[in-house]
Design a protein around this motif. Structure first.
Motif, short mmCIF file in Angstrom:
data_model
loop_
_atom_site.label_atom_id
_atom_site.label_comp_id
_atom_site.label_asym_id
_atom_site.label_seq_id
_atom_site.Cartn_x
_atom_site.Cartn_y
_atom_site.Cartn_z
N ARG A 33 1.40 -24.72 1.01
CA ARG A 33 0.89 -24.26 2.56
C ARG A 33 -0.21 -23.90 3.21
O ARG A 33 -0.69 -23.92 2.34
CB ARG A 33 2.09 -22.97 2.94
CG ARG A 33 1.64 -22.55 3.70
CD ARG A 33 2.77 -21.25 4.63
NE ARG A 33 2.59 -20.14 3.07
CZ ARG A 33 1.74 -18.81 3.62
NH1 ARG A 33 1.61 -18.83 4.92
NH2 ARG A 33 1.53 -18.41 2.38
N HIS A 59 3.85 -24.95 12.92
CA HIS A 59 4.23 -23.14 13.55
C HIS A 59 2.93 -23.15 13.89
O HIS A 59 1.09 -23.52 13.70
CB HIS A 59 4.60 -22.23 12.62
CG HIS A 59 4.96 -21.23 13.18
ND1 HIS A 59 6.00 -21.08 13.81
CD2 HIS A 59 4.12 -20.95 12.79
CE1 HIS A 59 6.16 -19.87 14.41
NE2 HIS A 59 4.93 -19.48 13.67
N ASP A 99 -2.00 -21.70 0.78
CA ASP A 99 -0.96 -21.25 -0.33
C ASP A 99 -0.58 -22.00 -0.81
O ASP A 99 0.26 -22.29 -0.26
CB ASP A 99 -0.53 -19.69 0.51
CG ASP A 99 -0.51 -18.70 -0.03
OD1 ASP A 99 -1.61 -17.01 -0.19
OD2 ASP A 99 0.81 -18.79 -1.82
N ASN A 101 2.36 -19.97 -1.97
CA ASN A 101 4.08 -19.78 -2.13
C ASN A 101 4.17 -19.25 0.05
O ASN A 101 3.21 -19.36 0.23
CB ASN A 101 3.95 -18.71 -2.63
CG ASN A 101 3.95 -18.87 -3.78
OD1 ASN A 101 4.89 -19.73 -4.58
ND2 ASN A 101 3.31 -18.52 -4.65
N GLY A 102 4.88 -18.63 0.01
CA GLY A 102 5.46 -17.87 1.29
C GLY A 102 5.73 -19.22 2.51
O GLY A 102 5.62 -20.77 2.29
N ILE A 103 6.15 -18.17 3.53
CA ILE A 103 7.49 -18.87 4.70
C ILE A 103 6.37 -19.40 5.22
O ILE A 103 5.07 -18.66 5.78
CB ILE A 103 8.05 -18.27 5.27
CG1 ILE A 103 7.70 -16.67 5.76
CG2 ILE A 103 9.15 -17.58 4.40
CD1 ILE A 103 8.57 -16.15 6.84
N GLY A 105 5.12 -19.30 8.52
CA GLY A 105 4.65 -18.57 9.43
C GLY A 105 3.77 -17.42 8.70
O GLY A 105 3.22 -16.81 10.07
N ALA A 106 4.11 -17.30 7.95
CA ALA A 106 3.40 -15.79 7.60
C ALA A 106 2.16 -16.04 7.34
O ALA A 106 1.10 -17.14 7.63
CB ALA A 106 3.68 -15.88 5.69
N PRO A 107 1.20 -14.53 8.21
CA PRO A 107 -0.35 -14.83 7.73
C PRO A 107 -1.20 -14.74 6.77
O PRO A 107 -2.32 -14.36 6.81
CB PRO A 107 -0.47 -13.62 9.21
CG PRO A 107 0.43 -13.31 8.64
CD PRO A 107 1.84 -14.01 8.39
N LEU A 108 -0.35 -14.91 5.94
CA LEU A 108 -1.14 -14.59 4.74
C LEU A 108 -1.57 -16.02 3.51
O LEU A 108 -0.59 -16.15 3.66
CB LEU A 108 -0.85 -13.36 3.93
CG LEU A 108 -0.77 -11.72 4.55
CD1 LEU A 108 -0.29 -10.66 3.67
CD2 LEU A 108 -2.12 -11.17 4.93
N TYR A 109 -2.37 -15.85 3.31
CA TYR A 109 -2.86 -16.66 2.54
C TYR A 109 -3.47 -16.37 1.33
O TYR A 109 -4.72 -15.21 1.38
CB TYR A 109 -3.61 -18.03 3.07
CG TYR A 109 -2.71 -18.39 3.85
CD1 TYR A 109 -2.77 -17.79 5.55
CD2 TYR A 109 -1.94 -20.20 3.74
CE1 TYR A 109 -1.33 -18.58 6.16
CE2 TYR A 109 -1.94 -20.44 4.75
CZ TYR A 109 -1.46 -20.18 5.78
OH TYR A 109 -0.35 -21.10 7.05
#
Length: 122
Positions: A33, A59, A99, A101-103, A105-109
């Motif tokens: 992502r 997104h 990143d 992993n993660g969805i 729209g997630a702000p964490l990378y």
């Protein structure tokens, strides 16, 4: 580690366009992502846009929807941010992120670039 290097920032008049690029190295990011965020002076870090591994899903923050387009070229290990109809409030340092992993729209990378300055004059 996934080194990310942004380019394409600069000074543009309001209403103009810029295209940011982010080149990844060190390992393949074709399954990652990828996203863009920005930070203006005195303001919090703000999510801008994200794209899934294939480029089939994107997104956007409401503030840039309809004006910015994120895309990627996995063969070149590069993600792009086409910015049109720029406004003075788009002035910020723009950061590329990746990143595994993660969805969407997630702000964490996990990985971040050093940033590129975008300045929009009125």
């Amino acid at each position: 580690q996934v080194p990310l290097v942004e380019s394409g920032g600069g000074l543009v008049q309001a209403g103009g366009s810029l295209r940011l690029s982010c080149a990844a190295s060190g390992r393949s990011v074709s399954s990652y992502r990828m996203g863009w965020a920005r930070q203006a002076p005195g303001k919090e870090h703000e999510f801008v846009a994200a794209i899934n591994w294939s480029g089939g899903s994107t997104h956007y923050a409401d503030s840039v929807k309809g004006r910015f387009t994120i895309s990627r070229d996995n063969a070149k290990q590069t993600v792009y941010l086409q910015m049109n109809s720029l406004k003075p409030e788009d002035t910020a340092v723009y950061y590329c992120a990746a990143d595994r992993n993660g969805i969407l729209g997630a702000p964490l990378y996990n990985y971040w670039g050093q940033g590129t300055q975008v300045t929009v004059s009125s």
